[in-house]
Design an enzyme around this catalytic site. Structure first.
Site, mmCIF file in Angstrom:
data_model
loop_
_atom_site.group_PDB
_atom_site.id
_atom_site.type_symbol
_atom_site.label_atom_id
_atom_site.label_comp_id
_atom_site.label_asym_id
_atom_site.label_seq_id
_atom_site.Cartn_x
_atom_site.Cartn_y
_atom_site.Cartn_z
ATOM 1 N N GLY A 60 18.818 28.498 -25.602
ATOM 2 C CA GLY A 60 17.644 28.657 -24.741
ATOM 3 C C GLY A 60 17.756 29.649 -23.595
ATOM 4 O O GLY A 60 16.850 29.727 -22.767
ATOM 5 N N TRP A 62 17.535 32.932 -23.463
ATOM 6 C CA TRP A 62 16.491 33.983 -23.427
ATOM 7 C C TRP A 62 15.162 33.377 -22.987
ATOM 8 O O TRP A 62 14.404 33.997 -22.261
ATOM 9 C CB TRP A 62 16.352 34.673 -24.794
ATOM 10 C CG TRP A 62 17.396 35.727 -25.034
ATOM 11 C CD1 TRP A 62 18.634 35.794 -24.476
ATOM 12 C CD2 TRP A 62 17.276 36.898 -25.874
ATOM 13 N NE1 TRP A 62 19.295 36.922 -24.927
ATOM 14 C CE2 TRP A 62 18.500 37.606 -25.778
ATOM 15 C CE3 TRP A 62 16.270 37.386 -26.698
ATOM 16 C CZ2 TRP A 62 18.728 38.801 -26.486
ATOM 17 C CZ3 TRP A 62 16.491 38.573 -27.400
ATOM 18 C CH2 TRP A 62 17.699 39.265 -27.288
ATOM 19 N N ASP A 80 13.496 27.668 -33.244
ATOM 20 C CA ASP A 80 14.868 27.716 -33.772
ATOM 21 C C ASP A 80 15.032 26.652 -34.850
ATOM 22 O O ASP A 80 14.383 25.601 -34.812
ATOM 23 C CB ASP A 80 15.904 27.490 -32.663
ATOM 24 C CG ASP A 80 17.269 28.086 -33.029
ATOM 25 O OD1 ASP A 80 17.648 29.129 -32.450
ATOM 26 O OD2 ASP A 80 17.958 27.515 -33.912
ATOM 27 N N ASP A 96 12.908 26.250 -39.717
ATOM 28 C CA ASP A 96 13.522 27.432 -40.329
ATOM 29 C C ASP A 96 12.459 28.528 -40.445
ATOM 30 O O ASP A 96 11.461 28.345 -41.161
ATOM 31 C CB ASP A 96 14.054 27.031 -41.716
ATOM 32 C CG ASP A 96 14.837 28.144 -42.377
ATOM 33 O OD1 ASP A 96 14.623 29.331 -42.037
ATOM 34 O OD2 ASP A 96 15.667 27.814 -43.252
ATOM 35 N N ASP A 121 16.596 37.026 -31.440
ATOM 36 C CA ASP A 121 18.060 37.081 -31.325
ATOM 37 C C ASP A 121 18.687 36.267 -32.465
ATOM 38 O O ASP A 121 19.792 35.763 -32.344
ATOM 39 C CB ASP A 121 18.445 36.494 -29.950
ATOM 40 C CG ASP A 121 19.860 36.824 -29.520
ATOM 41 O OD1 ASP A 121 20.412 37.842 -29.989
ATOM 42 O OD2 ASP A 121 20.424 36.061 -28.700
ATOM 43 N N LYS A 161 17.724 41.697 -32.595
ATOM 44 C CA LYS A 161 19.162 41.907 -32.828
ATOM 45 C C LYS A 161 19.375 42.330 -34.278
ATOM 46 O O LYS A 161 18.848 41.698 -35.202
ATOM 47 C CB LYS A 161 19.919 40.609 -32.549
ATOM 48 C CG LYS A 161 21.391 40.710 -32.913
ATOM 49 C CD LYS A 161 22.236 39.693 -32.197
ATOM 50 C CE LYS A 161 22.004 38.267 -32.633
ATOM 51 N NZ LYS A 161 22.778 37.338 -31.803
HETATM 52 C C1 LIG Z 1 22.719 33.917 -31.009
HETATM 53 S S1 LIG Z 1 21.788 32.479 -31.166
HETATM 54 C C2 LIG Z 1 20.431 32.800 -30.078
HETATM 55 C C3 LIG Z 1 20.771 32.636 -28.615
HETATM 56 C C4 LIG Z 1 19.547 32.629 -27.751
HETATM 57 N N1 LIG Z 1 18.934 33.934 -27.705
HETATM 58 C C5 LIG Z 1 19.888 32.217 -26.350
HETATM 59 O O1 LIG Z 1 19.821 33.075 -25.463
HETATM 60 O O2 LIG Z 1 20.189 31.050 -26.116
HETATM 61 C C6 LIG Z 1 21.048 32.670 -32.745
HETATM 62 C C7 LIG Z 1 20.100 31.567 -33.108
HETATM 63 O O3 LIG Z 1 19.427 31.907 -34.340
HETATM 64 C C8 LIG Z 1 19.094 30.675 -34.944
HETATM 65 N N2 LIG Z 1 18.698 30.841 -36.335
HETATM 66 C C9 LIG Z 1 19.474 31.259 -37.368
HETATM 67 N N3 LIG Z 1 18.799 31.210 -38.519
HETATM 68 C C10 LIG Z 1 17.550 30.770 -38.218
HETATM 69 C C11 LIG Z 1 16.383 30.521 -38.983
HETATM 70 N N4 LIG Z 1 16.375 30.702 -40.312
HETATM 71 N N5 LIG Z 1 15.272 30.062 -38.366
HETATM 72 C C12 LIG Z 1 15.289 29.858 -37.030
HETATM 73 N N6 LIG Z 1 16.357 30.078 -36.242
HETATM 74 C C13 LIG Z 1 17.480 30.540 -36.823
HETATM 75 C C14 LIG Z 1 20.383 29.868 -34.797
HETATM 76 O O4 LIG Z 1 20.152 28.499 -34.988
HETATM 77 C C15 LIG Z 1 20.810 30.237 -33.364
HETATM 78 O O5 LIG Z 1 20.399 29.271 -32.450
#
Ligand SMILES: C[S@@+](CC[C@H](N)C(=O)[O-])C[C@H]1O[C@@H](n2cnc3c(N)ncnc32)[C@H](O)[C@@H]1O
Length: 217
Positions: A60, A62, A80, A96, A121, A161
């Site tokens: 969270g 961002w 997420d 998802d 991200d 990203k």
């Molecule tokens: C690097 S983290 C993001 C960090 C976030 N920007 C923060 O500042 O806290 C990447 C996120 O992408 C999510 N993610 C990966 N695949 C996903 C999907 N298919 N649908 C939704 N979220 C996904 C992961 O669960 C993870 O929480």
């Protein structure tokens, strides 16, 4: 489970990391906050009154930055696959992003409003099989781009990203067609050894104007 040397080294690096310490001090949930803060300081993406969609938002940080910089005016919708602890001013959808039903939920939450800024991200779980990991990451980027092209208002921005090898050139050319400019950003908080970088689609061109969009990196 017995700790491997690699996990001990990771823990050591994490504990000593300047941005981890700053995040703890500043009340951010992740060091990733400083990536968005640096990009936003430079590019002035977030302004009060905006509608912002945060894809891959957990834990969270961002969303925290977005809410702070909206300064009480505007809306953040975060999504997420993992659960995320609530943040005042953020509407959270757990699901998802690859699933149509989850996309529909997000679109419903927008209630017909166009979006000013999409920040994505997302990073899939790493399997260790690089071809598979790259394909999964590329798929998420594609979906985020499709969503942005559909929902951003003309002049809106898209920050995403990307990873080396994840169809970078293909994404780049699609973004060049949909935005006035495309910039690459590698904020200081993004580790040098990480292949991640950020692409900023600056100012969505109105769909009819895409043929005349400029190109710039
Ligand atoms: C690097 S983290 C993001 C960090 C976030 N920007 C923060 O500042 O806290 C990447 C996120 O992408 C999510 N993610 C990966 N695949 C996903 C999907 N298919 N649908 C939704 N979220 C996904 C992961 O669960 C993870 O929480």
């Amino acid at each position: 489970m017995k700790r491997t040397r690699t996990s001990k080294a990771w823990m050591q690096e994490h504990v000593n990391d300047e941005y981890v310490k700053r995040a703890q001090r500043d009340g951010y949930r992740a060091r990733a906050a400083y990536k968005l803060l640096e990009i936003d300081d430079r590019d002035r993406l977030i302004r009060p009154g905006m509608v912002i969609v945060d894809l891959g938002s957990a834990p969270g940080s961002w969303s925290q930055v977005a809410v702070q910089r909206l300064n009480g005016q505007g809306k953040v919708i975060a999504l997420d696959i993992l659960d995320m602890q609530g943040i005042p001013g953020v509407e959270f959808i757990q699901g998802d992003f690859r699933e149509d039903a989850v996309l529909s939920q997000l679109e419903k939450a927008l209630a017909g409003r166009q979006v000013d800024l999409v920040i994505a991200d997302m990073a899939p779980n790493i399997s260790g099989i690089s071809v598979m990991d790259q394909a999964r990451a590329a798929h998420l980027i594609e979906l985020a781009l499709d969503f942005s092209l559909k929902w951003l208002k003309p002049g809106g921005h898209f920050l995403v990203k990307v990873f080396a090898g994840t169809g970078f050139e293909d994404i780049m050319s699609q973004m060049r067609a949909g935005f006035s400019k495309v910039h690459t950003r590698k904020p200081k908080a993004s580790r040098d050894r990480s292949t991640e970088t950020y692409l900023l689609g600056w100012q969505r061109v109105a769909p009819d104007d895409t043929a005349t969009a400029n190109e710039s990196v």
